[in-house]
Design an enzyme around this catalytic site. Sequence first.
Site, PDB file in Angstrom:
ATOM      1  N   HIS A 194       0.833  -1.199   0.000  1.00  0.00           N
ATOM      2  CA  HIS A 194       0.000   0.000   0.000  1.00  0.00           C
ATOM      3  C   HIS A 194       0.872   1.256   0.000  1.00  0.00           C
ATOM      4  O   HIS A 194       0.457   2.314  -0.483  1.00  0.00           O
ATOM      5  CB  HIS A 194      -0.919   0.034   1.233  1.00  0.00           C
ATOM      6  CG  HIS A 194      -1.991  -1.000   1.216  1.00  0.00           C
ATOM      7  ND1 HIS A 194      -1.781  -2.297   1.623  1.00  0.00           N
ATOM      8  CD2 HIS A 194      -3.300  -0.931   0.836  1.00  0.00           C
ATOM      9  CE1 HIS A 194      -2.918  -2.980   1.514  1.00  0.00           C
ATOM     10  NE2 HIS A 194      -3.848  -2.176   1.034  1.00  0.00           N
ATOM     11  N   ASP A 239      -4.643  -6.308  -7.354  1.00  0.00           N
ATOM     12  CA  ASP A 239      -4.892  -5.616  -6.103  1.00  0.00           C
ATOM     13  C   ASP A 239      -5.208  -4.177  -6.496  1.00  0.00           C
ATOM     14  O   ASP A 239      -5.073  -3.792  -7.670  1.00  0.00           O
ATOM     15  CB  ASP A 239      -3.651  -5.699  -5.202  1.00  0.00           C
ATOM     16  CG  ASP A 239      -4.012  -5.631  -3.721  1.00  0.00           C
ATOM     17  OD1 ASP A 239      -5.096  -5.116  -3.398  1.00  0.00           O
ATOM     18  OD2 ASP A 239      -3.204  -6.102  -2.900  1.00  0.00           O
TER      19      ASP A 239
END
Length: 973
Positions: A237, A321
């Site tokens: 992230h 993702d």
Amino acid sequence: MKGRKLLAAALAAVMCLSAVPVNGTTTEAASSRVQSIMEKMTLRQKITQMIMPDFRKWTLDVKQSAATDFTVMNDEVARIIEDYDFGGVILFANNVKTTEQSFNLVKDMQAAATEDGGTPMLIGIDQEGGIVYRLGSGSALPGNMALGATGSEDMAKRAGQILGRELSALGINTNFAPAVDVNNNPNNPVIGLRSFGDDPEAVAKLSVAMIEGMNDYNIITSAKHFPGHGDTATDSHTGLPVVDKSLEELKNCELVPFQAAMDAGTDMFMVAHICYPQVDPTKVISEKTREEVGIPATVSKVFLTDIVRDQMNYDGVLITDAMNMQGLSNIFGQVEACIRSVEAGIDILLMPCVLYDDEEDLKDMDAIIEGLENAVEAGRITEERLDQSVERILTLKEKRGILDYDAEDYSLENAKEQVGSHLNREEERKISAAAVTVTKNENDVLPLAPKAGEKVLLLAAYTNELPGLDLGFRRAKNAGLANGVTYETYRYASSTSKAVLRGKIADADYVICISEVGSAAQMHPTYWLTAKPALAASIAKELGKKSVIMSISKPYDVQSYDNADAVVAVYGSKGMDPTEGLIPDAAFGPNIVAGVEVILGVFGAQGKLPVNVYQYDAASKSYTDEIVYPNGYGLTYEARMADSGLGKMIAQAESLEEDEYTADSWAVVADALAAAKAVEAKKDAAQKEKDAALAVLIQAIGGLEYGTQTLHLKTAVEAADKIMELSKNYVGECEALAAVVDAGKAVLADKDAAQEEIDAAAYDILNELAKLAKKADIASLESLIDAAKELVNGKYTEETLDSLKDAIAKAEEVVADQNREQSDISDAYAGLINAIIGLQMKGNKAALKAMIAKAEEVLNDQKDYVEATINGLSDVLAEAKAVDDDVNAVQAVIDQAVKALTRKVAEARLLGDVDGDQAVTTRDSAVLLQYTAELTDLSDDALGSADVNGDGLANTNDAVLILQYAAEKVAAF
């Protein structure tokens, strides 16, 4: 939108020609149907079918300063979904807060997508369980590492079924789960508890079981994060993780669960932004930093085509993702990232840009779509490449029945019944408890067994953890394992002083302290999240208190607390709403609750570490290769038996005096007492056996009958004899007294004399003695005093005994008074006689105590009873306790209290006890199933009892719960 009507017409035509059931379509039928749809799709529609955005937040108008959580469909979002033909959307916790709201939002999204015959969407969500769950009213579950600690494929499947039941009821058809990463790096900042463990084979088995559980409810599953995120030290992230492993190493570890998931039929692989330079050495210049960097798997043809398609032969859907994560966005701009990902072989672009409003954000979406269109027109991406992905997406939608979506197949009533149901929450509770792992238990301090009057201190690192500690303790009390025990919850902070902790611990007998250590840096002895629990354990040891440390994050901190008496790991740090009851309504982290329940013995300890716990080196602030606790380590113990009341009733029976009761009634008690003591002495006695012994002993004690009481008659006879022997004043005046004394002696000699005869004989003697009071002399008074003192230790009410004692004292004052007159002697004599006549026997409270215990048991488990049938029980119980507390209560009052309480307890109806036999058995489920199938009339009470899940209906879902309850009871016995 261009081509929209053509696609709608094609869909409608194909659906009319070949309606395909939800499960089990043939390859030929699917291929024919999907191809027919694809032939009518425009290039743009193919591209948008490959895009899955989120509407996590939305700006309602230009005046709004910030976007707010998107929970209710509005015209803007409905228009975007309708116009863009997205293949799906992903939901977050911002979107799904309550069951009704979530149900309506999903329904409205599909309504927008299918407007004018458009293609129904994949509705996805990250409902992994544990630290990653989204449904605000669902079952959070303890998470994958907790499931790993159970080692149970059955529990993993049941967890998958819970996820499937709740998602399918809401109309959510896609779950981005399970995470099948092998957590073989304790420094991993993003996977950790999301992994089943560090053994690839164990991860594979549990992953497959969870997939099967979700598939039972036709939920699309997505194994993630391909090719493996478990050995990373960077969170994708926030940056690009780089793992220096060869393909062979991946095949021996990270890819093992993915291969198993593929073989089990998982519908998707979610691909992570992770760089494996040994596998794909491609380098690019970062658009952001202008430095040369490796590329992540999400844009790697080596991974997405060569390995997944060609070597693994996987033909499922590949989804990225989130494309806006910095592991990718730090390298490429939005458009270029999407182009490269599709080039490499990805099927669905998840969240390629932020969509918080329809002004600026839609421009980003349009740019991405146009960029992909341009790439096709320029020959950079072939339309054949797009067709491969669109065919996979539509084939998956067909396989799972999504192309045949019909809003009428879903109901809000069913959603409310399934999401966060009692069945799911009970399963969640059992799984969470089975995961709790004990790594230290000095002197078998666990399970803790605090006694009445003792106190337990529960310490947490953060405020949201306190309610879980509270709930766990309340459940232990509800189970009868902490009766009379008090507790306090307290949050320690980095600033909490030693003096404050010492004061709290000094005031308690036991300490349960949370340790929430999520990283190697926090493991350092000086870091407050480690230092404060260590300090609490040290203070407890110094003060002679028992301490238990509960690890609620990654379990590597179980090695840290040398001074603690016990250490347990629960694998989850989610908190809960402090206003929840014993069965919370909102989703909550069950791990902390389970930890307290296992510590106090509501459940036994059976969990095993699913990872190796490596030795921590404080100097380097990192883990070494030395193993402190190996994978599979865990200490076990059995659950504490809830106090069924058997021990208390045995003690009560032993306090009774045999000679006060009839021989026959005492013989029944003696037999029941011997049997009960034998059961209590057995270490492996089942709860059923204890309950049966308790019931027999209660019945025996309740049936006790007083034997004939003769002490007062003996006293009267003896007093009269002495008076007639000692006093010449009565010569000629004792004929009547002599006659009643002779009659009294005859009654005493009759072994079959009834109590009424004995009482009458005693009264006659005392009455004649009273007539002689005026002529009583000192010798007669002294004789009566001696007789009265014999009665002082009898089982009489305190009030009447006090009167006798007063009369004795006054009589003794007269004897000692040298200036007494005859009237003083006579009055003292008469006072003694009246006090003796006024004595009342204490009532037998054995049956009353037994019924009080039963009533308390019902109220402790009141959630298991039909509410209407136990209304008022608390009041009747309070009245019965008042009689029990009254030391002067006579038998008539006691009998009345027993009768009232017995009647009220008999009215209590167990939920599910449809046939009213005071038990929940398979017969009840048969009656209920018959009712639901044939609408057979049942009474209102029976219908209320049958409503096991409390949703206002008595139906087959309740019957399922009854069957499960009955099966569990049978298994337990």
